[in-house]
Enzyme design. Structure first.
Site, PDB file in Angstrom:
ATOM      1  N   ASP A 193       1.403  -7.376  -3.247  1.00 21.12           N
ATOM      2  CA  ASP A 193       1.993  -8.001  -4.161  1.00 21.12           C
ATOM      3  C   ASP A 193       3.590  -7.667  -4.173  1.00 21.12           C
ATOM      4  O   ASP A 193       4.056  -6.436  -3.998  1.00 21.12           O
ATOM      5  CB  ASP A 193       1.634  -7.555  -5.461  1.00 21.12           C
ATOM      6  CG  ASP A 193       0.344  -8.143  -6.023  1.00 21.12           C
ATOM      7  OD1 ASP A 193       0.082  -9.278  -5.511  1.00 21.12           O
ATOM      8  OD2 ASP A 193      -0.448  -7.487  -6.563  1.00 21.12           O
TER       9      ASP A 193
ATOM     10  N   HIS B 275     -11.860   0.897  -3.446  1.00 22.33           N
ATOM     11  CA  HIS B 275     -12.603   0.108  -2.487  1.00 22.33           C
ATOM     12  C   HIS B 275     -14.012   0.650  -2.548  1.00 22.33           C
ATOM     13  O   HIS B 275     -14.628   0.573  -1.427  1.00 22.33           O
ATOM     14  CB  HIS B 275     -12.060   0.082  -1.067  1.00 22.33           C
ATOM     15  CG  HIS B 275     -10.880  -0.849  -1.047  1.00 22.33           C
ATOM     16  ND1 HIS B 275     -10.955  -2.275  -0.725  1.00 22.33           N
ATOM     17  CD2 HIS B 275      -9.418  -0.453  -1.093  1.00 22.33           C
ATOM     18  CE1 HIS B 275      -9.893  -2.747  -0.720  1.00 22.33           C
ATOM     19  NE2 HIS B 275      -8.763  -1.660  -1.130  1.00 22.33           N
TER      20      HIS B 275
ATOM     21  N   HIS C   5       3.209   6.240  -1.740  1.00 20.33           N
ATOM     22  CA  HIS C   5       1.818   6.094  -1.993  1.00 20.33           C
ATOM     23  C   HIS C   5       1.145   7.499  -2.182  1.00 20.33           C
ATOM     24  O   HIS C   5       1.812   8.686  -2.269  1.00 20.33           O
ATOM     25  CB  HIS C   5       0.915   5.688  -1.118  1.00 20.33           C
ATOM     26  CG  HIS C   5       0.797   4.119  -0.954  1.00 20.33           C
ATOM     27  ND1 HIS C   5       2.093   3.651  -0.230  1.00 20.33           N
ATOM     28  CD2 HIS C   5       0.396   3.188  -1.564  1.00 20.33           C
ATOM     29  CE1 HIS C   5       1.605   2.190  -0.380  1.00 20.33           C
ATOM     30  NE2 HIS C   5       0.655   1.883  -0.810  1.00 20.33           N
TER      31      HIS C   5
END
Length: 398
Positions: A344, A17, A78
Site C-alpha cells: 500500500d 500468513h 519492519h
C-alpha cells in the site's frame, strides 16, 4: 501481550500468513447480533451469551513466497529484526504479529460498523470494536467518527490557524473555529463520500494525487487520522496510571504503523498561553457544566468531563516499498533488498475504522469499570454532613 482491556477484554491471535487470525472477546454484555464471520463460541441463535466470543477469519489469500527475502534480510523499518531479538525466533513470512493483518481480531465485520468494513477484513480491527461500538450506541448514544486529516504535507485547512506573532500574548486560538465546528458535526456518511476518507473535496483530491505520486515512484507516504467521540458520560478514567487519555494512547499506539498521538489541542496547545488555553466552565442546556472551548479534548485530570473527546494519531509511511534498498543481512553483510508482494502506498485511509474500533473498545472498558465502581458505592449508606460540592447524588449507573 496480546490482550487489551480489564473488563471488556480482547485477545488477538495469528500471524500475517498463517492459516487464520482471530480474537477472543470476553466481558461482553449479552445482546442480539448477526453472524457475519466464523463464530466459534459465545453466541447461540444470534444472541451473545455473555461468555467469551471466539472469532475466526481465515487467511484465504496467503502469499508466503512473497517474503522469502526475509530469510536473509531484516526489512528496513519492519519488525523482523526486533521480533528476532526479543523472542529468539520469528515468523518465516510477512510481518508476523506486527503485521496489520493481526488487527482483524479488533476490527472484522462482525457487525456492519460501516459499509466498507467488509472490504477491510484483512488489515482492519473490526470485530471487537464493532461489538463494543454497537453496545455504546444502543446503551448511551455514543458516536465515534474518524477521518483522514493529513497525507504527507497536505492537511485539512481546518487545522490551520492565523499566523501568530512572536509574542505569546498575541498567539491565536489553539485550534480554528472551523475545526471545532467539524468536530461537532462530522458524520461517517460525509467521510465515506471520499476514497481518501478526508471530508473536504479539494483536500481529498490533493491527497489522492499525492498517494498516486508515491505509488508511481514505487514509494509510500504517511499521514494522520483524527477521531471524535461524542456523548461520552463524565467520570470515566482511572487516575493516575490509567487516565482516560493514557488508555486511549495505549490503544492507538498499539495499531501497526502508528508513530504519534495527541489529544485536544495537542502540540498546538503548547504555543498558546494559559489565559487563552484554559477551558472556562458554563452551564449547558441539560443543566450540567460544560466548557467554552474544549481545548482539553473532553478530558481533565485524566477523567472525562462530558465534552466531545477528540484526538489525532500519526501513521508512518509504509515501510514496504518496491524500490531496491541498500541495507544489511542478519549477519551484517551489506546488500540490497528488493521487496515483493502487495504494498500500500498509504495506509492512512484504511486506518480510519481501526481507530474507531480501538476507541470503542477503550470507552466500553472504561464505562464498565466506572459502572462497577458506582454499583459498589450505591450499596453503602448515604454520606451526610459534607458540603454538596464533595458528594455526587446516588444514581443507578453512569
Amino acid at each position: 501481550m496480546s490482550t487489551y482491556g480489564k473488563i471488556f477484554r480482547v485477545t488477538t491471535y495469528g500471524e500475517s500468513h498463517c492459516a487464520s487470525v482471530g480474537a477472543i472477546i470476553d466481558g461482553c454484555p449479552p445482546r442480539d447480533e448477526k453472524d457475519l464471520v466464523h463464530l466459534q463460541s459465545g453466541t447461540e441463535r444470534g444472541v451473545t451469551l455473555g461468555t467469551p466470543i471466539g472469532l475466526l477469519v481465515k487467511n484465504e489469500d496467503q502469499r508466503p513466497h512473497d517474503y522469502s527475502e526475509t530469510d536473509l534480510y531484516p526489512r528496513p523499518s519492519h519488525a523482523d529484526y526486533t521480533y528476532l531479538e526479543k523472542y529468539g525466533i520469528k515468523a518465516s513470512s510477512g510481518g508476523g504479529r506486527s503485521s496489520a493483518r493481526e488487527t482483524i481480531g479488533l476490527l472484522g465485520s462482525f457487525f456492519p460498523l460501516r459499509s466498507y468494513a467488509l472490504r477491510l477484513s484483512k488489515p482492519g480491527r473490526v470485530a471487537a470494536g464493532a461489538i463494543a461500538e454497537k453496545y455504546l450506541k444502543l446503551a448511551y448514544g455514543i458516536e465515534i467518527v474518524a477521518f483522514v486529516s493529513s497525507v504527507g504535507k497536505i492537511h485539512l485547512p481546518s487545522f490551520v490557524t492565523s499566523p501568530s506573532g512572536e509574542d505569546d500574548d498575541e498567539a491565536q486560538d489553539a485550534l480554528s473555529e472551523e475545526f471545532r465546528h467539524l468536530i461537532k458535526t462530522i458524520t461517517r456518511e460525509e467521510v465515506d463520500k471520499f476514497s481518501t476518507r478526508c471530508p473536504h473535496p479539494e483536500t481529498s483530491e490533493r491527497m489522492t494525487q499525492r498517494i498516486i505520486r508515491a505509488k508511481d515512484a514505487q514509494d509510500s507516504i504517511g499521514g494522520t487520522v483524527t477521531c471524535v467521540i461524542r456523548n461520552v458520560p463524565s467520570g470515566l478514567g482511572e487516575p493516575v496510571f490509567d487516565k482516560f487519555e493514557a488508555r486511549l494512547a495505549h490503544a492507538m499506539l498499539s495499531i501497526p504503523a502508528t508513530k504519534a498521538f495527541e489529544i485536544g489541542s495537542g502540540f498546538k496547545g503548547t504555543e498558546v498561553p494559559g489565559s487563552k488555553h484554559n477551558d472556562a466552565f458554563v452551564r449547558r442546556a441539560d443543566g450540567k457544566l460544560g466548557t467554552v472551548t474544549n481545548w482539553s479534548g473532553g478530558i481533565q485530570g485524566g477523567i472525562t468531563n462530558g465534552e466531545d473527546i477528540y484526538f489525532r494519531i500519526g501513521f508512518k509511511s509504509p515501510a514496504t516499498i518496491s524500490q531496491g534498498q541498500k541495507t544489511a543481512q542478519y549477519d551484517g553483510t551489506p546488500g540490497e533488498l528488493a521487496a515483493r508482494g502487495r504494498h500500500d502506498p498509504c495506509v492512512v485511509p484504511r486506518a480510519v475504522p481501526i481507530v474507531e474500533a480501538m476507541a470503542a473498545i477503550v470507552v466500553l472498558d472504561q464505562l464498565l469499570i466506572q459502572n462497577s465502581r458506582k454499583t459498589a458505592a450505591n450499596l453503602l449508606p448515604v454520606l451526610t454532613g459534607l458540603p454538596p460540592s464533595m458528594v455526587q447524588p446516588k444514581s443507578p449507573g453512569v
